[in-house]
Motif scaffolding. Structure first.
Motif, PDB file in Angstrom:
ATOM      1  N   LEU A  79     -15.593  14.180  23.129  1.00 46.02           N
ATOM      2  CA  LEU A  79     -15.071  13.561  21.995  1.00 46.02           C
ATOM      3  C   LEU A  79     -14.157  14.715  21.208  1.00 46.02           C
ATOM      4  CD1 LEU A  79     -14.695  11.572  19.738  1.00 46.02           C
ATOM      5  CD2 LEU A  79     -16.985  12.043  18.756  1.00 46.02           C
ATOM      6  N   CYS A  80     -14.884  15.994  21.221  1.00 42.98           N
ATOM      7  CA  CYS A  80     -14.292  17.077  20.746  1.00 42.98           C
ATOM      8  C   CYS A  80     -12.810  17.327  21.144  1.00 42.98           C
ATOM      9  CB  CYS A  80     -15.086  18.222  20.740  1.00 42.98           C
ATOM     10  SG  CYS A  80     -16.325  18.485  19.619  1.00 42.98           S
ATOM     11  N   MET A  81     -12.775  17.217  22.608  1.00 40.73           N
ATOM     12  CA  MET A  81     -11.570  17.306  23.187  1.00 40.73           C
ATOM     13  C   MET A  81     -10.443  16.216  22.898  1.00 40.73           C
ATOM     14  SD  MET A  81     -11.604  20.370  24.403  1.00 40.73           S
ATOM     15  CE  MET A  81     -10.004  20.354  25.025  1.00 40.73           C
ATOM     16  N   ILE A  82     -10.790  15.172  22.736  1.00 40.22           N
ATOM     17  CA  ILE A  82     -10.077  14.034  22.668  1.00 40.22           C
ATOM     18  C   ILE A  82      -9.510  14.185  21.147  1.00 40.22           C
ATOM     19  CG2 ILE A  82     -10.373  11.637  22.051  1.00 40.22           C
ATOM     20  CD1 ILE A  82     -12.408  11.183  24.270  1.00 40.22           C
ATOM     21  N   ARG A  83     -10.389  14.409  20.252  1.00 36.77           N
ATOM     22  CA  ARG A  83      -9.959  14.843  18.964  1.00 36.77           C
ATOM     23  C   ARG A  83      -8.848  15.997  18.696  1.00 36.77           C
ATOM     24  NH1 ARG A  83     -15.493  13.313  15.420  1.00 36.77           N
ATOM     25  NH2 ARG A  83     -15.241  11.266  15.760  1.00 36.77           N
ATOM     26  N   ALA A  84      -9.349  16.953  19.458  1.00 42.42           N
ATOM     27  CA  ALA A  84      -8.303  18.286  19.349  1.00 42.42           C
ATOM     28  C   ALA A  84      -6.857  17.764  19.865  1.00 42.42           C
ATOM     29  CB  ALA A  84      -8.874  19.295  20.154  1.00 42.42           C
ATOM     30  N   SER A  85      -6.915  17.265  21.001  1.00 49.13           N
ATOM     31  CA  SER A  85      -5.554  16.389  21.425  1.00 49.13           C
ATOM     32  C   SER A  85      -5.007  15.742  20.623  1.00 49.13           C
ATOM     33  CB  SER A  85      -5.938  15.754  22.855  1.00 49.13           C
ATOM     34  OG  SER A  85      -6.463  16.731  23.889  1.00 49.13           O
ATOM     35  N   ALA A  86      -5.661  14.750  19.933  1.00 48.50           N
ATOM     36  CA  ALA A  86      -5.249  13.703  18.982  1.00 48.50           C
ATOM     37  C   ALA A  86      -4.659  14.608  17.690  1.00 48.50           C
ATOM     38  CB  ALA A  86      -6.114  12.843  18.576  1.00 48.50           C
ATOM     39  N   GLN A  87      -5.576  15.496  17.451  1.00 51.02           N
ATOM     40  CA  GLN A  87      -4.876  16.142  16.263  1.00 51.02           C
ATOM     41  C   GLN A  87      -3.628  17.182  16.384  1.00 51.02           C
ATOM     42  OE1 GLN A  87      -6.231  16.166  13.189  1.00 51.02           O
ATOM     43  NE2 GLN A  87      -5.167  17.564  12.162  1.00 51.02           N
ATOM     44  N   ALA A  88      -3.524  17.550  17.736  1.00 45.84           N
ATOM     45  CA  ALA A  88      -2.063  18.199  18.266  1.00 45.84           C
ATOM     46  C   ALA A  88      -1.174  17.115  18.453  1.00 45.84           C
ATOM     47  CB  ALA A  88      -2.490  19.288  19.389  1.00 45.84           C
TER      48      ALA A  88
ATOM     49  N   HIS B  96     -11.846   5.104  19.414  1.00 38.96           N
ATOM     50  CA  HIS B  96     -11.171   5.175  18.108  1.00 38.96           C
ATOM     51  C   HIS B  96     -10.425   6.353  17.907  1.00 38.96           C
ATOM     52  CE1 HIS B  96     -11.205   6.006  13.653  1.00 38.96           C
ATOM     53  NE2 HIS B  96     -11.060   4.597  13.569  1.00 38.96           N
ATOM     54  N   ALA B  97     -10.991   7.392  18.578  1.00 42.91           N
ATOM     55  CA  ALA B  97      -9.942   8.686  18.364  1.00 42.91           C
ATOM     56  C   ALA B  97      -8.611   8.839  19.159  1.00 42.91           C
ATOM     57  CB  ALA B  97     -10.719  10.009  18.859  1.00 42.91           C
ATOM     58  N   VAL B  98      -8.625   7.855  20.193  1.00 41.31           N
ATOM     59  CA  VAL B  98      -7.379   7.958  20.865  1.00 41.31           C
ATOM     60  C   VAL B  98      -6.360   6.851  20.147  1.00 41.31           C
ATOM     61  CG1 VAL B  98      -6.402   7.139  23.132  1.00 41.31           C
ATOM     62  CG2 VAL B  98      -8.450   8.464  23.012  1.00 41.31           C
ATOM     63  N   MET B  99      -6.884   5.611  19.708  1.00 41.27           N
ATOM     64  CA  MET B  99      -6.228   4.781  18.967  1.00 41.27           C
ATOM     65  C   MET B  99      -5.635   5.384  17.550  1.00 41.27           C
ATOM     66  SD  MET B  99      -8.198   1.030  19.841  1.00 41.27           S
ATOM     67  CE  MET B  99      -9.623   1.605  18.565  1.00 41.27           C
ATOM     68  N   THR B 100      -6.388   6.035  16.880  1.00 43.29           N
ATOM     69  CA  THR B 100      -6.062   6.644  15.861  1.00 43.29           C
ATOM     70  C   THR B 100      -5.037   7.683  15.997  1.00 43.29           C
ATOM     71  OG1 THR B 100      -8.173   6.485  14.602  1.00 43.29           O
ATOM     72  CG2 THR B 100      -6.525   8.088  13.822  1.00 43.29           C
ATOM     73  N   ALA B 101      -4.932   8.433  17.085  1.00 44.41           N
ATOM     74  CA  ALA B 101      -3.677   9.164  17.260  1.00 44.41           C
ATOM     75  C   ALA B 101      -2.492   8.457  17.631  1.00 44.41           C
ATOM     76  CB  ALA B 101      -3.956  10.289  18.672  1.00 44.41           C
ATOM     77  N   HIS B 102      -2.889   7.280  18.264  1.00 45.59           N
ATOM     78  CA  HIS B 102      -1.641   6.253  18.661  1.00 45.59           C
ATOM     79  C   HIS B 102      -0.876   5.836  17.334  1.00 45.59           C
ATOM     80  CE1 HIS B 102      -0.874   6.248  22.831  1.00 45.59           C
ATOM     81  NE2 HIS B 102      -2.316   6.727  23.196  1.00 45.59           N
ATOM     82  N   ALA B 103      -1.797   5.472  16.644  1.00 38.23           N
ATOM     83  CA  ALA B 103      -1.454   4.913  15.233  1.00 38.23           C
ATOM     84  C   ALA B 103      -0.800   5.857  14.268  1.00 38.23           C
ATOM     85  CB  ALA B 103      -2.777   4.273  14.604  1.00 38.23           C
ATOM     86  N   ARG B 104      -1.456   6.860  14.362  1.00 39.20           N
ATOM     87  CA  ARG B 104      -0.568   7.982  13.446  1.00 39.20           C
ATOM     88  C   ARG B 104       0.726   8.449  13.925  1.00 39.20           C
ATOM     89  NH1 ARG B 104      -4.540  11.917  13.335  1.00 39.20           N
ATOM     90  NH2 ARG B 104      -4.029  12.943  15.029  1.00 39.20           N
ATOM     91  N   ASN B 105       0.998   8.403  15.170  1.00 37.59           N
ATOM     92  CA  ASN B 105       2.495   8.712  16.008  1.00 37.59           C
ATOM     93  C   ASN B 105       3.254   7.551  15.998  1.00 37.59           C
ATOM     94  OD1 ASN B 105       2.119  11.566  16.443  1.00 37.59           O
ATOM     95  ND2 ASN B 105       0.082  10.894  17.015  1.00 37.59           N
ATOM     96  N   SER B 106       2.941   6.222  15.620  1.00 34.29           N
ATOM     97  CA  SER B 106       3.894   5.104  15.831  1.00 34.29           C
ATOM     98  C   SER B 106       4.825   5.112  14.747  1.00 34.29           C
ATOM     99  CB  SER B 106       2.908   3.872  15.944  1.00 34.29           C
ATOM    100  OG  SER B 106       2.322   3.568  14.787  1.00 34.29           O
ATOM    101  N   ASP B 107       5.878   4.415  15.115  1.00 37.25           N
ATOM    102  CA  ASP B 107       6.931   4.313  14.399  1.00 37.25           C
ATOM    103  C   ASP B 107       6.337   3.126  13.018  1.00 37.25           C
ATOM    104  OD1 ASP B 107       8.766   5.645  15.269  1.00 37.25           O
ATOM    105  OD2 ASP B 107       9.356   4.355  16.831  1.00 37.25           O
ATOM    106  N   PRO B 108       6.831   3.135  11.863  1.00 36.35           N
ATOM    107  CA  PRO B 108       6.344   2.405  10.682  1.00 36.35           C
ATOM    108  C   PRO B 108       6.962   1.019  10.976  1.00 36.35           C
ATOM    109  CG  PRO B 108       7.212   3.990   9.843  1.00 36.35           C
ATOM    110  CD  PRO B 108       7.421   4.228  11.184  1.00 36.35           C
TER     111      PRO B 108
END
Length: 100
Positions: free
Chosen positions: A53-62, A88-100
């Motif tokens: 989970l830490c690695m997933i979140r680190a990747s998502a944060q970057a 959730h960590a993966v989906m949040t990263a995708h949501a944060r990086n999607s076009d509005p």
């Protein structure tokens, strides 16, 4: 190993991730977090679902979406069943990086 730091397997095997590993993850320092992860494995410490989970979140944060998904896959290949927080960590990263 990271400069000036000594890995302690007693710390790494606790239920709380090593503070430096945790800070690297929170700041999206994927290379350093990956280095901690790989050092754990090299020292014979088996990563658990929290480590992944830490690695997933680190990747998502970057903003490394492929990396986050890759860690999720690697986790499953290691025999861990991803839980809601991992997806959730993966989906949040995708949501944060999607076009509005």
């Amino acid at each position: 190993k990271p400069k000036g730091l000594t890995l302690s397997t007693s710390i790494l095997t606790s239920t709380v991730p090593h503070p430096t590993f945790y800070m690297d993850m929170k700041r999206g320092r994927v290379a350093l977090a990956r280095q901690w992860f790989e050092n754990m494995e090299a020292d014979g410490v088996t990563p658990d679902s929290t480590s992944y989970l830490c690695m997933i979140r680190a990747s998502a944060q970057a903003d490394d979406l492929e990396g986050a998904a890759g860690w999720l896959k690697r986790m499953a290949e290691a025999g861990f069943e991803p839980r809601r927080k991992h997806f959730h960590a993966v989906m949040t990263a995708h949501a944060r990086n999607s076009d509005p």
